[in-house]
Design a protein around this motif. Structure first.
Motif, PDB file in Angstrom:
ATOM      1  N   HIS A   1      -2.643   1.973   5.651  1.00 21.48           N
ATOM      2  CA  HIS A   1      -2.049   1.912   4.309  1.00 21.48           C
ATOM      3  C   HIS A   1      -3.084   1.345   3.351  1.00 21.48           C
ATOM      4  O   HIS A   1      -3.945   0.556   3.749  1.00 21.48           O
TER       5      HIS A   1
ATOM      6  N   ASP B   1      -3.878  -2.402   3.301  1.00 25.55           N
ATOM      7  CA  ASP B   1      -4.773  -2.969   4.311  1.00 25.55           C
ATOM      8  C   ASP B   1      -6.236  -2.867   3.886  1.00 25.55           C
ATOM      9  O   ASP B   1      -7.069  -3.680   4.286  1.00 25.55           O
TER      10      ASP B   1
ATOM     11  N   HIS C   1       6.152  -1.178   0.036  1.00 26.95           N
ATOM     12  CA  HIS C   1       5.797   0.226   0.237  1.00 26.95           C
ATOM     13  C   HIS C   1       5.256   0.434   1.650  1.00 26.95           C
ATOM     14  O   HIS C   1       5.607   1.408   2.337  1.00 26.95           O
ATOM     15  N   ARG C   2       4.436  -0.508   2.104  1.00 30.46           N
ATOM     16  CA  ARG C   2       3.822  -0.432   3.449  1.00 30.46           C
ATOM     17  C   ARG C   2       4.874  -0.478   4.553  1.00 30.46           C
ATOM     18  O   ARG C   2       4.780   0.247   5.546  1.00 30.46           O
TER      19      ARG C   2
ATOM     20  N   ARG D   1       8.319  -0.047   4.156  1.00 25.27           N
ATOM     21  CA  ARG D   1       9.541   0.694   3.847  1.00 25.27           C
ATOM     22  C   ARG D   1      10.715  -0.223   3.493  1.00 25.27           C
ATOM     23  O   ARG D   1      11.807  -0.122   4.035  1.00 25.27           O
TER      24      ARG D   1
END
Length: 347
Positions: A12, A15, A78-79, A81
């Motif tokens: 992602h 990271d 977002h990473r 969910r």
């Protein structure tokens, strides 16, 4: 492409964005430059909450923010969910606001106020209202929950690996306390002699400058008008208080001298480290560059002609917070507890 030329891929973008760069500024000073430092904190905190079962996929996480933590939390959600709701300060810039909304975060800004204390109080009040209406929402409490210290273990490991043979002094904005405190707490597990120098604006309650008014207002991200539980005063060896003009001068000098485009708190830390490195030439000063300068273009960099030559600046050395004076003061804190609050035994 040979094996030595291979590049790691990331699951992602968060990271990739979280990893800092180390930039040599002088023999006695290195910049720890982040795209957005609080991504480390948010990712680690959210991952821990999921692992504990405190939150679940699809649940809503909420917090208040003036910008940089909001972006970090939106990326973490977002990473993993999760849903994200931000009660935002009126100081959040249009670029950050657009990114938050596109990332899927819902954002509401409190009504404009003339001072930071009212702005922060309004944001916290609104968060509590939402929690009362929606008990399924989890409050991240970036200013008070020490889960936000976890992510800086990885940063400390990176610093130790890159700078194994130097005695360190870490210099950075205090803010919520988790970034400077978390980094140094982990570094001291290997070397208790690591010094921590915190930077504060005038007008912040954290280290007692609330009675001093800076007409340019509190520097975003390094001060507070309300007490933060994540600030562990016993971790700090020295404190510097400075006004907006000094912090701006530091930011402009950092760009002019080293081509580093960084945020206002980084400018304040750079000026502080310039002074500290002259006093302690035997130590390597690690300057925390928490974010880039993009959200400070109009307020700081467009006014670069107002910046003062750093060589002409010197702080007043004081023995207690009551003795401080504007525009720049410094004090040996000597890892003392905050006298008017509970002893911070966790430190």
């Amino acid at each position: 492409m040979t094996p030595s030329d291979t590049v790691d891929t990331h699951p992602h973008i968060a990271d990739a964005l979280k990893r800092p760069d180390l930039v040599r500024l002088s023999d006695g000073m290195v910049l720890l430059r982040f795209e957005s430092m609080k991504i480390y904190s948010a990712l680690a905190a959210v991952r821990q909450l999921l692992d504990r079962g405190t939150v679940r996929t699809g649940q809503t996480l909420i917090d208040s923010s003036s910008g940089i933590y909001a972006y970090a939390l939106a990326l973490a959600c977002h990473r993993y969910r999760l849903r994200c709701h931000i009660v935002a300060s009126t100081t959040v810039d249009a670029t950050t606001l657009a990114q938050l909304e596109i990332l899927g975060a819902t954002v509401e800004q409190v009504r404009p106020s003339k001072n930071l204390k009212l702005d922060q109080e309004l944001r916290v009040r609104r968060v509590r209202e939402i929690l009362a209406e929606r008990p399924d929402v989890h409050w991240m409490r970036q200013y008070h929950d020490d889960i936000h210290y976890l992510g800086y273990q990885e940063v400390a490991d990176l610093v130790t690996k890159a700078l194994p043979d130097r005695t360190l002094t870490v210099v950075g904005g205090v803010g919520s306390g988790a970034s400077t405190g978390g980094l140094v707490q982990h570094l001291r597990r290997r070397d208790p002699g690591v010094r921590l120098v915190g930077v504060q604006p005038f007008g912040s309650v954290t280290f007692g400058s609330q009675d001093h008014h800076d007409p340019e207002a509190i520097i975003a991200g390094i001060g507070s008008s309300i007490p933060f539980d994540n600030v562990r005063h016993r971790l700090y060896d020295a404190v510097h208080w400075m006004d907006f003009t000094h912090a701006m001068s530091g930011a402009v000098a950092l760009l002019r001298e080293h081509a580093v485009f960084a945020g206002l708190s980084t400018g304040a830390a750079y000026l502080t480290a310039t002074y500290e490195s002259r006093r302690h030439p035997d130590r390597l000063h690690l300057v925390i560059g928490a974010d880039t300068g993009h959200r400070y273009v109009e307020r700081v960099y467009a006014r670069h002609r107002e910046a003062v030559d750093l060589a002409a600046l010197k702080p007043a050395e004081v023995g207690s917070p009551e003795e401080m004076s504007m525009p720049w003061s410094t004090m040996a804190w000597n890892r003392a507890a905050w006298p008017s609050r509970r002893a911070e035994a966790r430190a």
